[in-house]
Design an enzyme around this catalytic site. Sequence first.
Site, PDB file in Angstrom:
ATOM      1  CB  ALA A  13      -0.937  -0.009   1.199  1.00 45.16           C
ATOM      2  NE  ARG A  15       6.269   0.780  -5.534  1.00 49.02           N
ATOM      3  CZ  ARG A  15       6.159   0.128  -6.693  1.00 49.02           C
ATOM      4  NH1 ARG A  15       5.566   0.696  -7.711  1.00 49.02           N
ATOM      5  NH2 ARG A  15       6.650  -1.079  -6.819  1.00 49.02           N
ATOM      6  CB  VAL A  64       2.471 -10.481   0.585  1.00 52.42           C
ATOM      7  CG1 VAL A  64       1.885  -9.185   1.120  1.00 52.42           C
ATOM      8  CG2 VAL A  64       2.915 -10.335  -0.870  1.00 52.42           C
ATOM      9  CG  ASN A  90      -2.974  -3.224  -3.918  1.00 54.30           C
ATOM     10  OD1 ASN A  90      -3.547  -2.991  -4.974  1.00 54.30           O
ATOM     11  ND2 ASN A  90      -1.774  -2.709  -3.645  1.00 54.30           N
ATOM     12  CE1 TYR A 155      -0.542  -9.230 -12.352  1.00 54.63           C
ATOM     13  CE2 TYR A 155      -1.961  -9.115 -14.280  1.00 54.63           C
ATOM     14  CZ  TYR A 155      -1.561  -8.615 -13.056  1.00 54.63           C
ATOM     15  OH  TYR A 155      -2.189  -7.499 -12.534  1.00 54.63           O
ATOM     16  CB  ILE A 188      -5.053   1.115 -13.275  1.00 54.66           C
ATOM     17  CG1 ILE A 188      -6.311   0.224 -13.227  1.00 54.66           C
ATOM     18  CG2 ILE A 188      -5.184   2.306 -12.332  1.00 54.66           C
ATOM     19  CD1 ILE A 188      -7.611   0.852 -13.658  1.00 54.66           C
TER      20      ILE A 188
HETATM   21  P1  NAP Z   1       2.651  -1.405  -8.638  1.00 53.55           P
HETATM   22  O1  NAP Z   1       2.623   0.025  -9.039  1.00 53.55           O
HETATM   23  O2  NAP Z   1       3.691  -2.260  -9.236  1.00 53.55           O
HETATM   24  O3  NAP Z   1       2.684  -1.527  -7.046  1.00 53.55           O
HETATM   25  C1  NAP Z   1       2.668  -2.815  -6.485  1.00 53.55           C
HETATM   26  C2  NAP Z   1       2.706  -2.709  -4.992  1.00 53.55           C
HETATM   27  O4  NAP Z   1       2.764  -4.060  -4.470  1.00 53.55           O
HETATM   28  C3  NAP Z   1       3.938  -1.995  -4.478  1.00 53.55           C
HETATM   29  O5  NAP Z   1       3.608  -1.243  -3.347  1.00 53.55           O
HETATM   30  C4  NAP Z   1       4.860  -3.154  -4.092  1.00 53.55           C
HETATM   31  O6  NAP Z   1       5.788  -2.851  -3.073  1.00 53.55           O
HETATM   32  C5  NAP Z   1       3.855  -4.147  -3.574  1.00 53.55           C
HETATM   33  N1  NAP Z   1       4.413  -5.499  -3.548  1.00 53.55           N
HETATM   34  C6  NAP Z   1       4.823  -6.265  -4.593  1.00 53.55           C
HETATM   35  N2  NAP Z   1       5.296  -7.430  -4.147  1.00 53.55           N
HETATM   36  C7  NAP Z   1       5.180  -7.410  -2.793  1.00 53.55           C
HETATM   37  C8  NAP Z   1       5.513  -8.317  -1.773  1.00 53.55           C
HETATM   38  N3  NAP Z   1       6.066  -9.486  -2.056  1.00 53.55           N
HETATM   39  N4  NAP Z   1       5.257  -7.975  -0.489  1.00 53.55           N
HETATM   40  C9  NAP Z   1       4.690  -6.782  -0.193  1.00 53.55           C
HETATM   41  N5  NAP Z   1       4.377  -5.865  -1.125  1.00 53.55           N
HETATM   42  C10 NAP Z   1       4.616  -6.171  -2.407  1.00 53.55           C
HETATM   43  O7  NAP Z   1       1.268  -2.091  -8.996  1.00 53.55           O
HETATM   44  P2  NAP Z   1      -0.204  -1.472  -9.122  1.00 53.55           P
HETATM   45  O8  NAP Z   1      -0.426  -1.101 -10.538  1.00 53.55           O
HETATM   46  O9  NAP Z   1      -0.467  -0.483  -8.046  1.00 53.55           O
HETATM   47  O10 NAP Z   1      -1.044  -2.793  -8.857  1.00 53.55           O
HETATM   48  C11 NAP Z   1      -1.665  -3.069  -7.598  1.00 53.55           C
HETATM   49  C12 NAP Z   1      -2.495  -4.333  -7.763  1.00 53.55           C
HETATM   50  O11 NAP Z   1      -3.435  -4.131  -8.822  1.00 53.55           O
HETATM   51  C13 NAP Z   1      -1.658  -5.539  -8.168  1.00 53.55           C
HETATM   52  O12 NAP Z   1      -2.144  -6.695  -7.533  1.00 53.55           O
HETATM   53  C14 NAP Z   1      -1.870  -5.644  -9.667  1.00 53.55           C
HETATM   54  O13 NAP Z   1      -1.714  -6.937 -10.145  1.00 53.55           O
HETATM   55  C15 NAP Z   1      -3.306  -5.162  -9.773  1.00 53.55           C
HETATM   56  N6  NAP Z   1      -3.659  -4.643 -11.106  1.00 53.55           N
HETATM   57  C16 NAP Z   1      -3.037  -3.533 -11.614  1.00 53.55           C
HETATM   58  C17 NAP Z   1      -3.399  -3.087 -12.884  1.00 53.55           C
HETATM   59  C18 NAP Z   1      -2.790  -1.864 -13.518  1.00 53.55           C
HETATM   60  O14 NAP Z   1      -3.131  -1.584 -14.684  1.00 53.55           O
HETATM   61  N7  NAP Z   1      -1.927  -1.125 -12.859  1.00 53.55           N
HETATM   62  C19 NAP Z   1      -4.370  -3.780 -13.608  1.00 53.55           C
HETATM   63  C20 NAP Z   1      -4.953  -4.901 -13.048  1.00 53.55           C
HETATM   64  C21 NAP Z   1      -4.595  -5.322 -11.793  1.00 53.55           C
HETATM   65  P3  NAP Z   1       7.305  -2.357  -3.391  1.00 53.55           P
HETATM   66  O15 NAP Z   1       7.224  -0.869  -3.409  1.00 53.55           O
HETATM   67  O16 NAP Z   1       8.100  -2.920  -2.288  1.00 53.55           O
HETATM   68  O17 NAP Z   1       7.677  -2.935  -4.729  1.00 53.55           O
END
Ligand code: NAP
Length: 247
Positions: A13, A15, A64, A90, A155, A188
């Site tokens: 959470a 970013r 996680v 998330n 994925y 997104i």
């Molecule tokens: P993001 O910008 O890459 O951010 C991912 C977040 O997850 C970061 O805060 C990251 O922390 C954290 N994270 C990753 N691996 C982790 C772990 N092992 N333990 C704890 N934290 C972890 O992704 P987002 O776009 O915000 O996506 C958030 C969610 O929405 C994800 O599940 C993604 O699959 C889903 N989603 C996103 C989109 C899109 O278009 N963006 C579309 C569909 C679904 P760090 O800062 O430490 O890396």
Amino acid sequence: MNFSGKNVLITGASRSIGAEIAKNLAGFGLKVWINYRSNPEIADKLKKEIEDEGGKAALIKFDVRDEEAFLDAFKVIQESDEKLSYLVNNAGITNDKLALRMKTEEFINVIEANLKSAFIGCREALKIMSKQRFGSVVNIASIVGERGNPGQSNYAASKGGMIAMSKSFAYEGAPRNVRFNCITPGFIQTDMTDVLKDEVKESYVKNIPLGRLGEAKEVANAVAFLLSDNSSYITGEVLKVNGGLYM
Ligand code: NAP
């Protein structure tokens, strides 16, 4: 939406989408437990931002994928708040490659980060929420889990699995008033999608009926609805937030 006296744990959470979810829920009066993995500065900045707006926030660092650390986090929350009202799974990663070139390890790593972690979160939340006969969990899946995508077999499997898993948890939680739902965002604008080339983004936008990428806040609004009592008769549902890209 009435969230008074409630709290929520949001994974990943600090970013992007997770941070918007945290800010939005804190704005509704929830105490937000902000999980972060790697960057204490960003997490701290978010906490301060929420507190400056009059919200309540606490930081909780763990990966996680690490079951023991995840279980410890639940203990810390229970010891400090004596309850957990809501959970948002998330945190998620991608590691894209055509299936023919994907190593088994690259497949498993994404499953571990996205699906195994959500399972641990759902199971522990169900234990706590069953006892209090109240709770709601939202899992952030993806449009890719609904329809697949070339280069994302790992994925897609993780997010498709998350959808099926959430429905199973919804059956198990329902007798104790614990709800489990998924959100499937489309495209997104976040750090995750910023890495894509402009021409790839443009080709996606051409196919989105609403004609633009989504914003993290638009996912956060859907999360608030599914956690809240406004969705009290909704469980096992998959709410698309994709601008019409997949109906
Ligand atoms: P993001 O910008 O890459 O951010 C991912 C977040 O997850 C970061 O805060 C990251 O922390 C954290 N994270 C990753 N691996 C982790 C772990 N092992 N333990 C704890 N934290 C972890 O992704 P987002 O776009 O915000 O996506 C958030 C969610 O929405 C994800 O599940 C993604 O699959 C889903 N989603 C996103 C989109 C899109 O278009 N963006 C579309 C569909 C679904 P760090 O800062 O430490 O890396």
